[in-house]
Design an enzyme around this catalytic site. Structure first.
Site, PDB file in Angstrom:
ATOM      1  CE  LYS A  13      -2.130  -1.377   3.830  1.00 41.00           C
ATOM      2  NZ  LYS A  13      -1.457  -2.363   4.172  1.00 41.00           N
ATOM      3  NE  ARG A  88      -3.991  -1.393   9.882  1.00 39.45           N
ATOM      4  CZ  ARG A  88      -3.102  -0.797   9.185  1.00 39.45           C
ATOM      5  NH1 ARG A  88      -3.139   0.307   8.776  1.00 39.45           N
ATOM      6  NH2 ARG A  88      -1.882  -1.582   9.070  1.00 39.45           N
ATOM      7  NE  ARG A 122       7.526  -2.142   6.036  1.00 39.21           N
ATOM      8  CZ  ARG A 122       6.110  -2.418   6.223  1.00 39.21           C
ATOM      9  NH1 ARG A 122       5.457  -1.910   5.382  1.00 39.21           N
ATOM     10  NH2 ARG A 122       5.692  -2.846   7.241  1.00 39.21           N
ATOM     11  NE  ARG A 153       6.449   0.260  10.041  1.00 41.14           N
ATOM     12  CZ  ARG A 153       5.206  -0.082   9.337  1.00 41.14           C
ATOM     13  NH1 ARG A 153       4.897   0.456   8.196  1.00 41.14           N
ATOM     14  NH2 ARG A 153       4.320  -0.614  10.310  1.00 41.14           N
ATOM     15  NE  ARG A 164       2.283  -4.641  11.533  1.00 43.97           N
ATOM     16  CZ  ARG A 164       3.422  -4.271  10.866  1.00 43.97           C
ATOM     17  NH1 ARG A 164       4.719  -4.767  11.360  1.00 43.97           N
ATOM     18  NH2 ARG A 164       3.455  -3.660   9.979  1.00 43.97           N
TER      19      ARG A 164
HETATM   20  P1  ADP Z   1       2.394  -1.903   3.102  1.00 44.04           P
HETATM   21  O1  ADP Z   1       2.322  -0.362   3.129  1.00 44.04           O
HETATM   22  O2  ADP Z   1       0.992  -2.460   2.627  1.00 44.04           O
HETATM   23  O3  ADP Z   1       2.491  -2.530   4.718  1.00 44.04           O
HETATM   24  P2  ADP Z   1       4.734  -1.596   1.812  1.00 44.04           P
HETATM   25  O4  ADP Z   1       4.491  -0.893   0.604  1.00 44.04           O
HETATM   26  O5  ADP Z   1       5.647  -0.888   2.917  1.00 44.04           O
HETATM   27  O6  ADP Z   1       3.537  -2.342   2.343  1.00 44.04           O
HETATM   28  O7  ADP Z   1       5.628  -2.974   1.199  1.00 44.04           O
HETATM   29  C1  ADP Z   1       6.177  -4.002   2.161  1.00 44.04           C
HETATM   30  C2  ADP Z   1       7.339  -4.498   1.399  1.00 44.04           C
HETATM   31  O8  ADP Z   1       7.309  -5.162   0.386  1.00 44.04           O
HETATM   32  C3  ADP Z   1       8.297  -3.440   1.266  1.00 44.04           C
HETATM   33  O9  ADP Z   1       9.810  -4.066   1.604  1.00 44.04           O
HETATM   34  C4  ADP Z   1       8.484  -3.075  -0.299  1.00 44.04           C
HETATM   35  O10 ADP Z   1       9.611  -2.687  -0.860  1.00 44.04           O
HETATM   36  C5  ADP Z   1       8.071  -4.650  -0.675  1.00 44.04           C
HETATM   37  N1  ADP Z   1       7.299  -4.508  -1.781  1.00 44.04           N
HETATM   38  C6  ADP Z   1       6.179  -3.645  -2.171  1.00 44.04           C
HETATM   39  N2  ADP Z   1       5.515  -3.722  -3.483  1.00 44.04           N
HETATM   40  C7  ADP Z   1       6.184  -4.915  -3.678  1.00 44.04           C
HETATM   41  C8  ADP Z   1       5.963  -5.895  -4.957  1.00 44.04           C
HETATM   42  N3  ADP Z   1       5.053  -5.520  -5.819  1.00 44.04           N
HETATM   43  N4  ADP Z   1       6.797  -6.903  -5.014  1.00 44.04           N
HETATM   44  C9  ADP Z   1       7.707  -7.220  -4.223  1.00 44.04           C
HETATM   45  N5  ADP Z   1       7.972  -6.462  -3.066  1.00 44.04           N
HETATM   46  C10 ADP Z   1       7.216  -5.484  -2.869  1.00 44.04           C
HETATM   47  P1  AMP Z   2       0.813   0.607   8.943  1.00 46.13           P
HETATM   48  O1  AMP Z   2       1.962   1.789   8.919  1.00 46.13           O
HETATM   49  O2  AMP Z   2      -0.350   0.771   8.344  1.00 46.13           O
HETATM   50  O3  AMP Z   2       1.813  -0.856   8.724  1.00 46.13           O
HETATM   51  O4  AMP Z   2       0.568   0.728  10.640  1.00 46.13           O
HETATM   52  C1  AMP Z   2       1.252   0.523  11.648  1.00 46.13           C
HETATM   53  C2  AMP Z   2       0.426   0.130  12.800  1.00 46.13           C
HETATM   54  O5  AMP Z   2      -0.223   1.548  13.172  1.00 46.13           O
HETATM   55  C3  AMP Z   2      -0.743  -1.003  12.959  1.00 46.13           C
HETATM   56  O6  AMP Z   2      -0.035  -2.196  13.049  1.00 46.13           O
HETATM   57  C4  AMP Z   2      -1.779  -0.602  13.794  1.00 46.13           C
HETATM   58  O7  AMP Z   2      -1.125  -0.638  15.300  1.00 46.13           O
HETATM   59  C5  AMP Z   2      -1.337   1.176  13.639  1.00 46.13           C
HETATM   60  N1  AMP Z   2      -2.622   1.627  12.645  1.00 46.13           N
HETATM   61  C6  AMP Z   2      -2.390   2.262  11.557  1.00 46.13           C
HETATM   62  N2  AMP Z   2      -3.683   2.357  10.750  1.00 46.13           N
HETATM   63  C7  AMP Z   2      -4.487   2.049  11.830  1.00 46.13           C
HETATM   64  C8  AMP Z   2      -5.979   2.131  11.710  1.00 46.13           C
HETATM   65  N3  AMP Z   2      -6.445   2.552  10.756  1.00 46.13           N
HETATM   66  N4  AMP Z   2      -6.687   1.922  12.903  1.00 46.13           N
HETATM   67  C9  AMP Z   2      -5.766   1.234  14.069  1.00 46.13           C
HETATM   68  N5  AMP Z   2      -4.692   1.097  14.050  1.00 46.13           N
HETATM   69  C10 AMP Z   2      -3.704   1.811  12.877  1.00 46.13           C
END
Ligand code: ADP
Ligand code: AMP
Length: 206
Positions: A13, A88, A122, A153, A164
């Protein structure tokens, strides 16, 4: 254009949101980023949020909904926005329905068994937030875009990710049906490369 990016943790995302925000010139609103910046500043919201995020749980709906409601009232959201990580829960989706009308919900679909590796590998830029993966970094430790330091992170460890993903299945996955019923859902295969996923989304969004 008002868009929600739905998907499990690690689905991509944030990666897509950065690119889509640039393409459509709309703000990228990530509740996770908002919480992390509050945690860094040690604000009251940050202190509450940290206690949940560290355990892999969701921050309570009241807190999260209020933050998004206030953010969407800002001028830069007049022509649209990209929500990343919100809603969420079904309660968050229902609250959002009361204060904004979303056009499209893009569900980025990645097989669950691939998510653990994606998240634990990541690395994010501490300065601009760009996401990378160790598999493609070739040992690099600085951001390609801004030279910021790449960090892992605190909640991207195996134990918290496991929690999660459970939370996602139980509390967030039901939103797929919620938006399908409203005729707003667009499913995209998130298992392709980053450009392929981006192209599939922009084909739908225009
Ligand atoms: P989210 O925001 O949904 O938690 P991220 O965008 O941070 O996910 O992506 C999670 C991990 O997967 C990161 O390390 C990113 O570089 C990698 N990633 C994202 N999109 C792809 C893809 N299409 N193919 C392979 N790896 C990806
Ligand atoms: P993310 O960066 O989207 O992976 O979110 C990291 C963490 O923030 C999640 O695991 C939750 O603990 C919290 N969080 C983010 N968005 C929400 C949401 N919409 N509702 C509740 N918790 C959230």
């Amino acid at each position: 254009m008002k868009v929600i990016l739905l998907g499990a943790p690690g689905a991509g995302k944030g990666t897509q949101a950065v690119r889509l925000a640039e393409r459509y010139k709309i703000p990228h609103i990530s509740t996770g980023d908002i919480f992390r910046s509050n945690i860094k500043e040690k604000t009251p919201i940050g202190i509450v949020a940290k206690s949940y995020i560290d355990k892999g749980q969701l921050v309570p709906d009241e807190v999260t909904i209020q933050i998004v409601r206030e953010r969407l009232e800002k001028d830069d959201c007049k022509n649209g926005y990209l929500l990343d990580g919100f809603p969420r829960t079904v309660s968050q989706a229902e609250a959002l329905d009361e204060f904004s009308t979303v056009d499209v919900v893009v569900n980025i679909d990645v097989p669950l068994h691939k998510l653990m590796r994606r998240i634990t590998g990541r690395r994010v830029c501490g300065k601009c937030g760009e996401s990378y993966h160790i598999d493609y970094l070739g040992g690099k430790t600085a951001c390609e875009k801004c030279d910021g330091e790449l960090i892992q992170r605190a909640d991207d460890n195996e134990e918290t990710v496991g929690k999660r993903l459970e939370v996602y299945e139980k509390q967030t996955a039901p939103l797929i049906e919620h938006y399908e019923k409203k005729g707003k859902l667009f499913n995209v295969d998130g298992d392709g490369d980053i450009n392929a996923v981006f192209n599939a989304i922009t084909e739908r969004l225009g």
